[in-house]
Design a protein around this motif. Sequence first.
Motif, PDB file in Angstrom:
ATOM      1  N   PHE A  57       0.840  -1.200   0.000  1.00 22.78           N
ATOM      2  CA  PHE A  57       0.000   0.000   0.000  1.00 22.78           C
ATOM      3  C   PHE A  57       0.875   1.251   0.000  1.00 22.78           C
ATOM      4  O   PHE A  57       0.630   2.204  -0.763  1.00 22.78           O
ATOM      5  N   SER A  58       1.898   1.266   0.846  1.00 20.78           N
ATOM      6  CA  SER A  58       2.794   2.419   0.912  1.00 20.78           C
ATOM      7  C   SER A  58       3.532   2.613  -0.404  1.00 20.78           C
ATOM      8  O   SER A  58       3.701   3.742  -0.871  1.00 20.78           O
ATOM      9  N   ALA A  59       3.973   1.502  -1.002  1.00 24.41           N
ATOM     10  CA  ALA A  59       4.718   1.586  -2.261  1.00 24.41           C
ATOM     11  C   ALA A  59       3.847   2.150  -3.374  1.00 24.41           C
ATOM     12  O   ALA A  59       4.305   2.966  -4.190  1.00 24.41           O
ATOM     13  N   VAL A  60       2.610   1.724  -3.433  1.00 25.64           N
ATOM     14  CA  VAL A  60       1.702   2.224  -4.470  1.00 25.64           C
ATOM     15  C   VAL A  60       1.449   3.715  -4.283  1.00 25.64           C
ATOM     16  O   VAL A  60       1.487   4.496  -5.243  1.00 25.64           O
ATOM     17  N   MET A  61       1.204   4.141  -3.063  1.00 25.23           N
ATOM     18  CA  MET A  61       0.945   5.554  -2.804  1.00 25.23           C
ATOM     19  C   MET A  61       2.171   6.404  -3.125  1.00 25.23           C
ATOM     20  O   MET A  61       2.075   7.425  -3.816  1.00 25.23           O
ATOM     21  N   VAL A  62       3.328   5.971  -2.623  1.00 30.30           N
ATOM     22  CA  VAL A  62       4.557   6.723  -2.872  1.00 30.30           C
ATOM     23  C   VAL A  62       4.907   6.699  -4.361  1.00 30.30           C
ATOM     24  O   VAL A  62       5.304   7.718  -4.941  1.00 30.30           O
ATOM     25  N   GLY A  63       4.757   5.528  -4.992  1.00 28.34           N
ATOM     26  CA  GLY A  63       5.084   5.405  -6.408  1.00 28.34           C
ATOM     27  C   GLY A  63       4.217   6.281  -7.278  1.00 28.34           C
ATOM     28  O   GLY A  63       4.711   6.887  -8.255  1.00 28.34           O
ATOM     29  N   MET A  64       2.944   6.372  -6.970  1.00 32.90           N
ATOM     30  CA  MET A  64       2.058   7.223  -7.763  1.00 32.90           C
ATOM     31  C   MET A  64       2.456   8.689  -7.643  1.00 32.90           C
ATOM     32  O   MET A  64       2.545   9.414  -8.644  1.00 32.90           O
ATOM     33  N   LEU A  65       2.722   9.130  -6.424  1.00 33.57           N
ATOM     34  CA  LEU A  65       3.070  10.538  -6.212  1.00 33.57           C
ATOM     35  C   LEU A  65       4.402  10.903  -6.857  1.00 33.57           C
ATOM     36  O   LEU A  65       4.509  11.893  -7.582  1.00 33.57           O
ATOM     37  N   ALA A  97      10.053   2.002  -4.890  1.00 33.10           N
ATOM     38  CA  ALA A  97       9.523   2.249  -3.545  1.00 33.10           C
ATOM     39  C   ALA A  97       9.431   0.954  -2.746  1.00 33.10           C
ATOM     40  O   ALA A  97       9.720   0.943  -1.540  1.00 33.10           O
ATOM     41  N   CYS A  98       9.022  -0.132  -3.396  1.00 27.91           N
ATOM     42  CA  CYS A  98       8.970  -1.437  -2.717  1.00 27.91           C
ATOM     43  C   CYS A  98      10.335  -1.819  -2.159  1.00 27.91           C
ATOM     44  O   CYS A  98      10.470  -2.200  -0.988  1.00 27.91           O
ATOM     45  N   MET A  99      11.358  -1.724  -2.995  1.00 31.67           N
ATOM     46  CA  MET A  99      12.706  -2.084  -2.554  1.00 31.67           C
ATOM     47  C   MET A  99      13.174  -1.177  -1.420  1.00 31.67           C
ATOM     48  O   MET A  99      13.753  -1.642  -0.434  1.00 31.67           O
ATOM     49  N   LEU A 100      12.912   0.117  -1.574  1.00 34.54           N
ATOM     50  CA  LEU A 100      13.366   1.070  -0.564  1.00 34.54           C
ATOM     51  C   LEU A 100      12.634   0.876   0.759  1.00 34.54           C
ATOM     52  O   LEU A 100      13.251   0.903   1.834  1.00 34.54           O
ATOM     53  N   LEU A 101      11.327   0.648   0.702  1.00 32.75           N
ATOM     54  CA  LEU A 101      10.545   0.459   1.922  1.00 32.75           C
ATOM     55  C   LEU A 101      10.957  -0.809   2.671  1.00 32.75           C
ATOM     56  O   LEU A 101      11.069  -0.804   3.905  1.00 32.75           O
ATOM     57  N   VAL A 102      11.175  -1.890   1.930  1.00 28.74           N
ATOM     58  CA  VAL A 102      11.602  -3.136   2.571  1.00 28.74           C
ATOM     59  C   VAL A 102      12.971  -2.955   3.231  1.00 28.74           C
ATOM     60  O   VAL A 102      13.177  -3.348   4.393  1.00 28.74           O
ATOM     61  N   ALA A 103      13.907  -2.349   2.498  1.00 24.87           N
ATOM     62  CA  ALA A 103      15.246  -2.152   3.055  1.00 24.87           C
ATOM     63  C   ALA A 103      15.207  -1.233   4.270  1.00 24.87           C
ATOM     64  O   ALA A 103      15.820  -1.518   5.308  1.00 24.87           O
ATOM     65  N   MET A 104      14.475  -0.130   4.186  1.00 20.72           N
ATOM     66  CA  MET A 104      14.396   0.817   5.294  1.00 20.72           C
ATOM     67  C   MET A 104      13.755   0.185   6.525  1.00 20.72           C
ATOM     68  O   MET A 104      14.214   0.386   7.654  1.00 20.72           O
ATOM     69  N   SER A 105      12.688  -0.592   6.306  1.00 25.78           N
ATOM     70  CA  SER A 105      12.008  -1.214   7.439  1.00 25.78           C
ATOM     71  C   SER A 105      12.893  -2.257   8.117  1.00 25.78           C
ATOM     72  O   SER A 105      12.896  -2.373   9.346  1.00 25.78           O
ATOM     73  N   GLN A 106      13.663  -2.998   7.324  1.00 32.19           N
ATOM     74  CA  GLN A 106      14.542  -4.012   7.909  1.00 32.19           C
ATOM     75  C   GLN A 106      15.690  -3.379   8.690  1.00 32.19           C
ATOM     76  O   GLN A 106      16.022  -3.817   9.797  1.00 32.19           O
ATOM     77  N   PHE A 107      16.284  -2.347   8.130  1.00 34.71           N
ATOM     78  CA  PHE A 107      17.376  -1.673   8.832  1.00 34.71           C
ATOM     79  C   PHE A 107      16.855  -0.957  10.084  1.00 34.71           C
ATOM     80  O   PHE A 107      17.527  -0.922  11.107  1.00 34.71           O
ATOM     81  N   GLU A 108      15.629  -0.390  10.002  1.00 29.26           N
ATOM     82  CA  GLU A 108      15.059   0.298  11.154  1.00 29.26           C
ATOM     83  C   GLU A 108      14.710  -0.677  12.270  1.00 29.26           C
ATOM     84  O   GLU A 108      14.927  -0.395  13.461  1.00 29.26           O
TER      85      GLU A 108
END
Length: 243
Positions: free
Chosen positions: A8-16, A88-99
């Motif tokens: 959901f986050s990736a779709v929203m961020v990707g669209m914007l 966005a999918c790749m970035l969100l997954v990486a950021m969430s794992q590192f966080e």
Amino acid sequence: MFFRRIMFSAVMVGMLTGILLSAIQVIGVTPILLDAEVYEVAGESVQIMPNMSGAESHHRDEAWGPEDGVERVGYTVLANVLAAIGFACMLLVAMSQFESRGLVKLTKLQGILWGLAGYFIFFVVPGVGLPPEVPGSSADLLEHRQAWWLLAVCGAAISLVTFVFAPVKFKLFGLLSLALPFVVGAPHFDGPLFSNPDANVVMALTELHQQFIVATTVSNFIFWIALGMSCAWMLKSSLHARL
């Protein structure tokens, strides 16, 4: 739940961010492409082929492309949005794992840094070996360029993670991974960049090529900064929503 939240986050961020990139391209990149395409069409060779009656007919092989105007802009927006969703999918997954491991915190500054990391990995390093090209440029086979691009992206990603997070004794490995694609060498066409026989056309295309590199560099920089900040904000918002 995690997968659904990320998608959901990736779709929203990707669209914007995809729409943002498309708007920047329409203003600063598309005019350069259109100017270059004028020279490309003017320099196309016309093949003279016999028809069934034995008379000669003029024939030009043309690949399909969207019509200029609304159709072209529509396909540009669609391609940019889909690409932005994937990034966005790749970035969100990486950021969430590192966080989740306590290695980074979801702040505005961290979002900018993650955006710069994506810009470095997916644009800067591959662009050094294979700069953006305008229509009419001579290039090596597509599959060769795609393979080298993938090698450059992987090398850049490994080197960046190594430089930032790995112990000092592994820093050399990061440097070697960054240098490997350039040791292999990017595939380039063995000949002039522009093969048009008209020197004035070559001069005009060379100038447009330089403008195109600058325009794509700026547009991608803005895109990746916006993408990194948006991903950090979305993840931070979703974490607060769970608390």
